[in-house]
Motif scaffolding. Sequence first.
Motif, mmCIF file in Angstrom:
data_model
loop_
_atom_site.group_PDB
_atom_site.id
_atom_site.type_symbol
_atom_site.label_atom_id
_atom_site.label_comp_id
_atom_site.label_asym_id
_atom_site.label_seq_id
_atom_site.Cartn_x
_atom_site.Cartn_y
_atom_site.Cartn_z
ATOM 1 N N ALA A 173 0.831 -1.210 0.000
ATOM 2 C CA ALA A 173 0.000 0.000 0.000
ATOM 3 C C ALA A 173 0.869 1.265 0.000
ATOM 4 O O ALA A 173 0.459 2.295 -0.539
ATOM 5 N N ASN A 174 2.058 1.171 0.580
ATOM 6 C CA ASN A 174 2.951 2.344 0.628
ATOM 7 C C ASN A 174 3.513 2.693 -0.751
ATOM 8 O O ASN A 174 3.982 3.807 -0.959
ATOM 9 N N HIS A 175 3.528 1.738 -1.668
ATOM 10 C CA HIS A 175 4.264 1.927 -2.926
ATOM 11 C C HIS A 175 3.411 1.766 -4.183
ATOM 12 O O HIS A 175 3.888 2.028 -5.278
ATOM 13 N N ASP A 176 2.167 1.321 -3.986
ATOM 14 C CA ASP A 176 1.309 1.022 -5.138
ATOM 15 C C ASP A 176 1.182 2.190 -6.116
ATOM 16 O O ASP A 176 1.277 2.004 -7.323
ATOM 17 N N ALA A 177 0.991 3.386 -5.581
ATOM 18 C CA ALA A 177 0.768 4.538 -6.459
ATOM 19 C C ALA A 177 2.005 4.798 -7.313
ATOM 20 O O ALA A 177 1.901 5.085 -8.515
ATOM 21 N N GLN A 178 3.180 4.660 -6.699
ATOM 22 C CA GLN A 178 4.411 4.926 -7.446
ATOM 23 C C GLN A 178 4.677 3.836 -8.492
ATOM 24 O O GLN A 178 5.081 4.130 -9.617
ATOM 25 N N VAL A 179 4.421 2.591 -8.105
ATOM 26 C CA VAL A 179 4.595 1.490 -9.065
ATOM 27 C C VAL A 179 3.653 1.703 -10.253
ATOM 28 O O VAL A 179 4.046 1.531 -11.414
ATOM 29 N N ASP A 180 2.429 2.118 -9.957
ATOM 30 C CA ASP A 180 1.459 2.384 -11.025
ATOM 31 C C ASP A 180 1.958 3.467 -11.975
ATOM 32 O O ASP A 180 1.828 3.351 -13.192
ATOM 33 N N ARG A 181 2.518 4.534 -11.383
ATOM 34 C CA ARG A 181 3.034 5.627 -12.228
ATOM 35 C C ARG A 181 4.137 5.133 -13.151
ATOM 36 O O ARG A 181 4.191 5.482 -14.327
ATOM 37 N N ILE A 182 5.012 4.289 -12.607
ATOM 38 C CA ILE A 182 6.125 3.758 -13.408
ATOM 39 C C ILE A 182 5.572 2.918 -14.556
ATOM 40 O O ILE A 182 5.977 3.080 -15.719
ATOM 41 N N LEU A 183 4.624 2.047 -14.254
ATOM 42 C CA LEU A 183 4.070 1.168 -15.292
ATOM 43 C C LEU A 183 3.334 1.974 -16.359
ATOM 44 O O LEU A 183 3.418 1.671 -17.550
ATOM 45 N N LYS A 184 2.639 3.015 -15.912
ATOM 46 C CA LYS A 184 1.877 3.851 -16.851
ATOM 47 C C LYS A 184 2.841 4.608 -17.777
ATOM 48 O O LYS A 184 2.674 4.614 -18.999
ATOM 49 N N LYS A 185 3.872 5.213 -17.179
ATOM 50 C CA LYS A 185 4.841 5.962 -17.992
ATOM 51 C C LYS A 185 5.578 5.023 -18.953
ATOM 52 O O LYS A 185 5.844 5.381 -20.099
ATOM 53 N N LEU A 186 5.895 3.839 -18.472
ATOM 54 C CA LEU A 186 6.594 2.868 -19.323
ATOM 55 C C LEU A 186 5.704 2.476 -20.505
ATOM 56 O O LEU A 186 6.157 2.448 -21.656
ATOM 57 N N ALA A 187 4.446 2.199 -20.211
ATOM 58 C CA ALA A 187 3.506 1.812 -21.272
ATOM 59 C C ALA A 187 3.366 2.945 -22.292
ATOM 60 O O ALA A 187 3.412 2.722 -23.502
ATOM 61 N N GLU A 188 3.234 4.161 -21.799
ATOM 62 C CA GLU A 188 3.034 5.309 -22.698
ATOM 63 C C GLU A 188 4.275 5.594 -23.539
ATOM 64 O O GLU A 188 4.178 6.132 -24.635
ATOM 65 N N SER A 189 5.443 5.227 -23.021
ATOM 66 C CA SER A 189 6.679 5.502 -23.761
ATOM 67 C C SER A 189 6.924 4.473 -24.868
ATOM 68 O O SER A 189 7.805 4.654 -25.703
ATOM 69 N N GLY A 190 6.153 3.381 -24.854
ATOM 70 C CA GLY A 190 6.336 2.342 -25.875
ATOM 71 C C GLY A 190 7.503 1.409 -25.584
ATOM 72 O O GLY A 190 7.895 0.603 -26.427
ATOM 73 N N LYS A 191 8.066 1.537 -24.369
ATOM 74 C CA LYS A 191 9.164 0.633 -23.985
ATOM 75 C C LYS A 191 8.588 -0.662 -23.425
ATOM 76 O O LYS A 191 7.406 -0.752 -23.098
ATOM 77 N N ALA A 192 9.474 -1.647 -23.300
ATOM 78 C CA ALA A 192 9.034 -2.963 -22.831
ATOM 79 C C ALA A 192 9.229 -3.118 -21.332
ATOM 80 O O ALA A 192 10.067 -2.456 -20.722
ATOM 81 N N LEU A 193 8.453 -4.026 -20.785
ATOM 82 C CA LEU A 193 8.630 -4.465 -19.395
ATOM 83 C C LEU A 193 9.238 -5.860 -19.450
ATOM 84 O O LEU A 193 8.737 -6.734 -20.151
ATOM 85 N N GLU A 194 10.326 -6.050 -18.718
ATOM 86 C CA GLU A 194 10.919 -7.389 -18.663
ATOM 87 C C GLU A 194 10.226 -8.234 -17.589
ATOM 88 O O GLU A 194 9.939 -7.747 -16.495
ATOM 89 N N VAL A 195 9.973 -9.500 -17.921
ATOM 90 C CA VAL A 195 9.600 -10.487 -16.909
ATOM 91 C C VAL A 195 10.848 -11.343 -16.701
ATOM 92 O O VAL A 195 11.243 -12.108 -17.580
#
Length: 276
Positions: A173-195
């Motif tokens: 709960a302390n970090h969810d908002a920031q993780v969301d921002r990172i994922l959103k910015k990454l998605a919008e930039s067209g870059k990939a997420l590594e698994v």
Amino acid sequence: MALPCICDSHIHTWCSPDASDTTSMMCEAGERAGLYAMTITDHCECNLYRKDGYDESIRRSYLETRQAAVSFYGKIRVLTGVELGQPLQDLKAAEDVLSIGDFDFVLGSIHNITGYEDFYFLDYQKEDTEKLFSLYLDEMEKMVEWGGFDSLAHLTYPLRYITGENGIEVKRANHDAQVDRILKKLAESGKALEVNTSGLRQKIGVTLPTLNLVRRFREYGGKYVTLGSDSHQWKDVGEGISTGIQVIREAGFTHYALYEKRVPKLIPIVEGEDFD
Ligand SMILES: [Zn+2]
Ligand SMILES: [Zn+2]
């Protein structure tokens, strides 16, 4: 094609200080594992670029990988990558390494926060783990805003040590908002997420990041995911990639990306589909 093609886009050779198997050994292991392609991504810790000799080792990695691509031609595709660690801590180093040649793939990683050692070395009984994780996410977010990489490597990497090795839970709960921002910015930039599947072989026992974050990335419009074993020894080449494919399938993806000349090529994970 009955089964999905297996590509491993995160592999270290003896050109990384924490690995010792030769480039040929790693490629031979990839061939034996039946991989379609593998990308060598040796470490380049930008904050230690000249001090620790990464300026030399990454050049060696680049040349050896190019040679391996020729030697293994027709057996397995060997692609040339690099794992850029903390590029924002020394942007000149990041620029220099990328000028070595035409890399196929660049991973963006944070292994240490400015002013701290690598997460591997920290004493988590003494550290404020909530603060550490938050500082880590701050640097991740800045790196995503910078955007000089193709795929964001092992998001939630500190949990490998905080939770996996030391059994300390970080409060989501302390970090969810920031993780969301990172994922959103990454998605919008067209870059990939590594698994990254290395966690499956370690105490934490899950991919980095886990399914819920991969799903959130997709919900934000993320198009590309890459899969990497992060193997540091020949016996781990390709390890966990099949599980990684299951994770991204559950997250709603139908393809994963393999980068060549820094362009994503989509590999289907659905049976019966083919690709060129
Ligand atoms: Zn890494
Ligand atoms: Zn790595």
